[in-house]
Scaffold this active site. Structure first.
Site, PDB file in Angstrom:
ATOM      1  N   THR A  41     -32.884 -16.309 -50.444  1.00 33.10           N
ATOM      2  CA  THR A  41     -33.027 -17.764 -50.339  1.00 33.10           C
ATOM      3  C   THR A  41     -34.102 -18.318 -51.253  1.00 33.10           C
ATOM      4  O   THR A  41     -33.969 -19.412 -51.796  1.00 33.10           O
ATOM      5  CB  THR A  41     -33.379 -18.141 -48.874  1.00 33.10           C
ATOM      6  OG1 THR A  41     -32.261 -17.800 -48.070  1.00 33.10           O
ATOM      7  CG2 THR A  41     -33.670 -19.613 -48.713  1.00 33.10           C
ATOM      8  N   ASP A  85     -27.686 -12.154 -52.538  1.00 34.60           N
ATOM      9  CA  ASP A  85     -28.025 -12.421 -51.149  1.00 34.60           C
ATOM     10  C   ASP A  85     -28.273 -11.041 -50.527  1.00 34.60           C
ATOM     11  O   ASP A  85     -27.539 -10.090 -50.819  1.00 34.60           O
ATOM     12  CB  ASP A  85     -26.833 -13.098 -50.469  1.00 34.60           C
ATOM     13  CG  ASP A  85     -27.152 -13.547 -49.051  1.00 34.60           C
ATOM     14  OD1 ASP A  85     -27.146 -14.758 -48.804  1.00 34.60           O
ATOM     15  OD2 ASP A  85     -27.403 -12.669 -48.192  1.00 34.60           O
ATOM     16  N   SER A  87     -27.585  -9.738 -47.887  1.00 42.97           N
ATOM     17  CA  SER A  87     -26.498  -9.126 -47.114  1.00 42.97           C
ATOM     18  C   SER A  87     -25.705  -8.170 -47.999  1.00 42.97           C
ATOM     19  O   SER A  87     -24.956  -7.321 -47.503  1.00 42.97           O
ATOM     20  CB  SER A  87     -25.556 -10.193 -46.555  1.00 42.97           C
ATOM     21  OG  SER A  87     -26.287 -11.019 -45.697  1.00 42.97           O
ATOM     22  N   THR A 117     -34.367 -12.434 -46.831  1.00 42.54           N
ATOM     23  CA  THR A 117     -34.997 -12.029 -45.571  1.00 42.54           C
ATOM     24  C   THR A 117     -34.045 -11.255 -44.657  1.00 42.54           C
ATOM     25  O   THR A 117     -34.491 -10.459 -43.834  1.00 42.54           O
ATOM     26  CB  THR A 117     -35.516 -13.261 -44.800  1.00 42.54           C
ATOM     27  OG1 THR A 117     -34.423 -14.149 -44.572  1.00 42.54           O
ATOM     28  CG2 THR A 117     -36.624 -13.960 -45.561  1.00 42.54           C
ATOM     29  N   THR A 304     -34.506   2.029 -28.073  1.00 41.97           N
ATOM     30  CA  THR A 304     -34.286   0.992 -27.063  1.00 41.97           C
ATOM     31  C   THR A 304     -33.737  -0.302 -27.662  1.00 41.97           C
ATOM     32  O   THR A 304     -34.051  -0.659 -28.796  1.00 41.97           O
ATOM     33  CB  THR A 304     -35.594   0.682 -26.299  1.00 41.97           C
ATOM     34  OG1 THR A 304     -35.345  -0.393 -25.372  1.00 41.97           O
ATOM     35  CG2 THR A 304     -36.730   0.289 -27.214  1.00 41.97           C
ATOM     36  N   CYS A 306     -34.618  -3.020 -26.332  1.00 42.75           N
ATOM     37  CA  CYS A 306     -35.699  -3.987 -26.106  1.00 42.75           C
ATOM     38  C   CYS A 306     -36.392  -4.295 -27.416  1.00 42.75           C
ATOM     39  O   CYS A 306     -36.423  -3.477 -28.329  1.00 42.75           O
ATOM     40  CB  CYS A 306     -36.730  -3.430 -25.133  1.00 42.75           C
ATOM     41  SG  CYS A 306     -36.085  -3.217 -23.480  1.00 42.75           S
TER      42      CYS A 306
HETATM   43  N1  ASP Z   1     -29.141 -14.933 -46.760  1.00 41.69           N
HETATM   44  C1  ASP Z   1     -30.464 -14.861 -47.350  1.00 41.69           C
HETATM   45  C2  ASP Z   1     -30.712 -13.430 -47.808  1.00 41.69           C
HETATM   46  O1  ASP Z   1     -31.069 -12.605 -47.019  1.00 41.69           O
HETATM   47  C3  ASP Z   1     -31.480 -15.291 -46.361  1.00 41.69           C
HETATM   48  C4  ASP Z   1     -32.889 -15.333 -46.888  1.00 41.69           C
HETATM   49  O2  ASP Z   1     -33.214 -14.929 -47.972  1.00 41.69           O
HETATM   50  O3  ASP Z   1     -33.748 -15.829 -46.144  1.00 41.69           O
HETATM   51  O4  ASP Z   1     -30.514 -13.131 -48.954  1.00 41.69           O
END
Ligand code: ASP
Length: 373
Positions: A41, A85, A87, A117, A304, A306
């Protein structure tokens, strides 16, 4: 601009052009930082036509953070040719990052990796295992809002990450670890998880204290930081085995589903996400399916569900049976650390007994048990 492992290398600030020798000498003492831009992002922009966030190239990021020039550091950057990204991050990307760090380890005081992130905790965990004998800070950061947004959290995250990556005490790096810096907290990377998709403080480290807290001052928690005892050369371990899976239990989980997961072709290990301190159903069919998997040499690592705390096999009847059949207790490992540790250990030339041993001890500070590094 030169090509480098399918990535572009830029020279952002060159401070070596002064002719006066003493000035050059002075500059040579200045910290040198390598920023590696993978995407996320932080470098995205709203596409006005589609309304979807798409990746920008690194030059745009630099324009948004003019303060970088005021550091007086030597800062070079490498950016992935096609920012992604997170992902879309996979072990190939981790290997690329590990190679970049190994090849530049002796040339820079520290490294800042700009990364999405969403999977940052996986990447930081993986690199903590892959970078053997790391002596320099490797700081992952990113942002929740794109850098070109007025309220972005990205500028502060980049600037403080650079400052931390450059920090030295008695001539040595203050944090020679793979870390995540985000929203005023510096964490050991393999202790983190992304826990909030909305707030700026997107990460937490539920079972290990922050390595630094940032306010007016940067307060390092020296006790919590690991300092390598021997000065061995950096070495990277790039063999990762992805024949693994995660099986998260829930009340009512079916026999067929568990059986199907454990019958996956080529499966070598699973992370079993259990209840509380490592508890699972005591039903006969459940224990028997797990037992069958163990006899096929599939490793089962119990962590876990949790958010915080640890697995304690044998504390309850509902976990004692798991220990009895040979399931490994993963202590307070996060899912991210458990998955990447399994990929890493299965990729080394280790016997099943050695893998089980290393799963239960710390190899990169990822678990609150005996340290072995
Ligand atoms: N979808 C973004 C990524 O992980 C989210 C981010 O960077 O905050 O590439």
């Amino acid at each position: 601009m030169s090509r480098f492992f399918g990535v572009k290398k830029h020279k952002l600030l060159t401070l070596w052009t002064h002719s006066n020798y003493s000035i050059i000498n002075e500059f040579m003492k200045q910290p040198s930082i390598l920023i590696i831009y993978t995407g996320g992002t932080i470098g995205m922009v709203d596409d006005p036509e589609t309304g979807v966030l798409a990746a920008l190239n690194f030059e745009h990021i630099l324009v948004q953070v003019p303060a970088l020039k005021r550091f007086g550091y030597k800062i070079n950057t490498i950016s992935f040719e096609k920012p992604i990204d997170s992902s879309n991050v996979n072990p190939k990307i981790w290997i690329q990052l590990a190679q970049i760090i190994r090849d530049n380890h002796d040339k820079y005081d520290g490294f800042v990796i700009l990364h999405g992130t969403d999977t940052m905790s996986y990447s930081a965990s993986a690199l903590s295992f892959m970078l053997e004998n790391l002596h320099k800070p490797v700081i992952f950061t990113g942002s929740q809002l794109p850098i070109e947004t007025i309220r972005t959290d990205g500028k502060e995250n980049i600037i403080t990450s650079i400052e931390i990556a450059a920090a030295k005490r008695n001539g040595k790096p203050v944090v020679p670890e793979v870390c995540i810096y985000f929203e005023n907290q510096l964490y050991r990377g393999n202790r983190t998880r992304k826990y909030n998709a909305e707030h700026f403080d997107a990460f937490e480290s539920p079972n290990y204290p922050p390595l630094a807290e940032i306010g007016i001052h940067i307060k390092y928690n020296f006790e919590a930081i690991h300092y390598p005892s021997q000065k061995k050369r950096i070495n990277i371990k790039t063999n990762l085995d992805t024949n693994i899976g995660i099986l998260k239990l829930f009340p009512g989980i079916s026999k067929e589903f568990i059986f199907a997961v454990l019958s996956t072709k080529g499966l070598k290990a699973i992370v079993l996400e259990t209840f509380g301190s490592g508890n699972a159903p005591t039903e006969k069919w459940f224990v028997s399916i797990l037992k069958d998997a163990l006899t096929k040499n599939i490793i089962i690592l119990n962590i876990t569900q949790c958010n915080a705390g640890t697995v304690e096999l044998g504390r309850y009847e509902t976990s004692a049976q798991l220990a009895e059949i040979g399931i490994i207790g993963g202590g307070d490992l996060t899912t991210e650390a458990a998955i990447t540790k399994l990929m890493f250990l299965l990729g080394q030339q280790l016997t099943p007994t050695e893998i089980k041993k290393y799963l239960q001890i710390s190899i990169a500070g990822e678990i609150s048990l005996n340290r072995d590094y």
